[in-house]
Design a protein around this motif. Structure first.
Motif, PDB file in Angstrom:
ATOM      1  N   LYS A  34      -6.973   0.796   8.376  1.00 43.25           N
ATOM      2  CA  LYS A  34      -7.628  -0.281   9.124  1.00 43.25           C
ATOM      3  C   LYS A  34      -8.745   0.279   9.999  1.00 43.25           C
ATOM      4  O   LYS A  34      -9.848  -0.270  10.062  1.00 43.25           O
ATOM      5  N   GLU A  35      -8.464   1.396  10.679  1.00 45.72           N
ATOM      6  CA  GLU A  35      -9.478   2.016  11.527  1.00 45.72           C
ATOM      7  C   GLU A  35     -10.639   2.544  10.682  1.00 45.72           C
ATOM      8  O   GLU A  35     -11.805   2.470  11.089  1.00 45.72           O
TER       9      GLU A  35
ATOM     10  N   ILE B 134      -6.590   9.054  12.657  1.00 46.52           N
ATOM     11  CA  ILE B 134      -7.556   7.989  12.936  1.00 46.52           C
ATOM     12  C   ILE B 134      -8.910   8.590  13.295  1.00 46.52           C
ATOM     13  O   ILE B 134      -9.959   8.128  12.830  1.00 46.52           O
TER      14      ILE B 134
ATOM     15  N   LYS C 231      -0.842  10.339  14.203  1.00 41.84           N
ATOM     16  CA  LYS C 231      -1.589   9.109  13.935  1.00 41.84           C
ATOM     17  C   LYS C 231      -2.956   9.143  14.599  1.00 41.84           C
ATOM     18  O   LYS C 231      -3.979   8.806  13.964  1.00 41.84           O
ATOM     19  N   GLU C 232      -2.994   9.575  15.836  1.00 43.65           N
ATOM     20  CA  GLU C 232      -4.257   9.651  16.573  1.00 43.65           C
ATOM     21  C   GLU C 232      -5.240  10.612  15.898  1.00 43.65           C
ATOM     22  O   GLU C 232      -6.433  10.310  15.756  1.00 43.65           O
TER      23      GLU C 232
ATOM     24  N   ALA D 263      -2.405   1.645   9.300  1.00 44.61           N
ATOM     25  CA  ALA D 263      -3.065   1.717  10.611  1.00 44.61           C
ATOM     26  C   ALA D 263      -4.311   2.590  10.538  1.00 44.61           C
ATOM     27  O   ALA D 263      -5.373   2.244  11.077  1.00 44.61           O
TER      28      ALA D 263
ATOM     29  N   ASN E  96       2.640  -4.326   7.443  1.00 39.44           N
ATOM     30  CA  ASN E  96       1.318  -4.541   8.018  1.00 39.44           C
ATOM     31  C   ASN E  96       0.903  -3.327   8.840  1.00 39.44           C
ATOM     32  O   ASN E  96       1.724  -2.423   9.062  1.00 39.44           O
ATOM     33  N   PRO E  97      -0.353  -3.250   9.300  1.00 36.97           N
ATOM     34  CA  PRO E  97      -0.824  -2.053  10.008  1.00 36.97           C
ATOM     35  C   PRO E  97      -0.035  -1.688  11.265  1.00 36.97           C
ATOM     36  O   PRO E  97      -0.006  -0.518  11.650  1.00 36.97           O
ATOM     37  N   GLU E  98       0.599  -2.669  11.881  1.00 39.29           N
ATOM     38  CA  GLU E  98       1.398  -2.369  13.075  1.00 39.29           C
ATOM     39  C   GLU E  98       2.706  -1.669  12.716  1.00 39.29           C
ATOM     40  O   GLU E  98       3.356  -1.066  13.576  1.00 39.29           O
ATOM     41  N   GLU E  99       3.102  -1.734  11.457  1.00 38.70           N
ATOM     42  CA  GLU E  99       4.366  -1.150  11.017  1.00 38.70           C
ATOM     43  C   GLU E  99       4.179   0.051  10.093  1.00 38.70           C
ATOM     44  O   GLU E  99       5.162   0.664   9.677  1.00 38.70           O
ATOM     45  N   SER E 100       2.949   0.371   9.754  1.00 37.13           N
ATOM     46  CA  SER E 100       2.673   1.403   8.761  1.00 37.13           C
ATOM     47  C   SER E 100       1.628   2.387   9.269  1.00 37.13           C
ATOM     48  O   SER E 100       0.546   1.980   9.714  1.00 37.13           O
ATOM     49  N   TYR E 101       1.947   3.684   9.199  1.00 34.93           N
ATOM     50  CA  TYR E 101       0.981   4.702   9.610  1.00 34.93           C
ATOM     51  C   TYR E 101      -0.227   4.718   8.683  1.00 34.93           C
ATOM     52  O   TYR E 101      -1.374   4.816   9.138  1.00 34.93           O
TER      53      TYR E 101
END
Length: 209
Positions: A24-25, A199, A195-196, A21, A13-18
């Motif tokens: 999703k954004e 995004i 990641k930041e 994540a 899920n998005p909490e576990e995958s770069y």
């Protein structure tokens, strides 16, 4: 109103995958910028994506030879019909967002199976005397990919086969594509910044996609 297929190929899920994540954004920003568009999420790990196996090849062969659908075996009917559903949904869409990790230098097997299902002559491309021509011009796609190392440049660039594969497949269909790389995630001290940054890029792309 446009129809967007949001195609994810990651079992977590998005909490576990770069990659998820960032995806999703992107989708949240896209929906905000395009509130009337329809976004259809295809989680390939939860979808029935038949592989092109003996049943499929024999079923297609029988249909090309003049057999009716009812004359196919039950296995052939099931797989051929499902592949037709996948293809029709793909062709009817206007935009495509693919999200996947890089596994062994390329995309996960389930995404390869999905592109096999959508690579059908007469539907997404055609053969001509000058070579194949894409049948889906005017559409656009984005591929968001996460990788532990950096593959967009440097010594590992020649073995990158995730973005490059998706770009070639989409060009084959006549679809304009671009990519977002979430790379270097295996280096723990820089992963949050990677990641930041991805995004932020995704949100910018979403505004014009």
């Amino acid at each position: 109103m446009a129809t967007v297929l949001y195609i994810t190929a990651h079992p977590l899920n998005p909490e576990e995958s770069y990659s998820l994540a960032v995806g999703k954004e992107f989708i949240e920003a896209y929906r905000e910028a395009n509130p009337t568009d329809e976004v259809v999420h295809l989680d390939l790990y939860k979808e029935n994506i038949p592989q092109i196996d003996a049943d499929v090849l024999r079923g297609w062969g029988k249909l090309r030879s003049g057999s009716t659908f009812d004359q196919l075996s039950e296995a052939e009917k099931s797989k051929v019909a499902r592949l037709e559903e996948i293809l029709n949904q793909f062709v009817a869409a206007d935009k495509y967002v693919y999200v996947s990790p890089m596994w062994n230098f390329t995309v996960p097997p389930v995404l390869k199976a999905y592109t096999d299902a959508t690579s059908i002559p007469g539907k997404t491309f055609k053969y001509t005397e000058n070579g194949p021509v894409g049948l889906l011009p005017g559409k656009k796609a984005l591929h968001i990919q996460a990788s532990g190392s950096v593959y967009s440049e440097g010594p590992l660039a020649p073995i990158e086969m995730g973005h490059s594969y998706m770009n070639k497949i989409l060009q084959f269909y006549g679809i304009e594509s671009e990519a977002i790389s979430v790379e270097g995630t295996a280096i723990s001290e820089q992963a949050p910044l990677v990641k930041e940054k991805a995004i932020a890029q995704a949100k910018e792309v979403a505004k014009r996609f």
